[in-house]
Design a protein around this motif. Structure first.
Motif: not given
Length: 146
Positions: A116-118, A46-58, A20-33
């Protein structure tokens, strides 16, 4: 602590809350800057580099909802912080290091899901609340990457 009507949420409810919290976030996928200033030096860890787009958003969404919920605690004891986290849907098995450190209560949350790794580090002292993203190992026991 006894189980009762206000017992901690279940693992199934926890997973549903994460979705529910991450519903507006991208699907899990590769880490993107994440977007940012192209002229600024890029972080190498750190988080900016190592989290995937979904985790970064969430991470931002979890940080905001937790910060708002614990903000009102005048005396944020570990017990009060745990209750707030449980009321938000975070299960005890994913709450780590909940302890008093001086006037603050600190904690870490293991939010690893779908590869993910969040994780989140939190500190609440009645005047300031700080909840920030961190990176956990992809699998195995929970630890915060340094």
């Amino acid at each position: 602590m006894q189980a009762g009507p206000s017992a901690a949420p279940t693992a199934t409810a926890f997973t549903a809350m994460l979705d529910r919290v991450a519903r507006s976030c991208p699907a899990p996928g590769p880490v993107e800057k994440p977007p940012g200033d192209a002229a600024a030096p890029a972080p190498t860890s750190g988080p900016e580099v190592e989290l995937n787009a979904r985790d970064w958003c969430a991470s931002a969404l979890h940080e905001e909802r937790i910060s708002r919920a614990v903000w009102e605690l005048a005396d944020p004891t570990p017990e009060k912080v745990r209750k707030v986290l449980n009321d938000l849907g975070y299960v005890d098995e994913r709450i780590h290091g909940l302890r008093r450190s001086g006037t603050a209560t600190t904690f870490a949350l293991d939010l690893r899901d779908k590869g993910g790794r969040l994780c989140l580090d939190g500190s609440v002292d009645g005047e300031r609340t700080l909840v920030t993203a961190c990176v956990a190992p992809q699998s195995g026991p929970f630890t915060v990457a340094k």
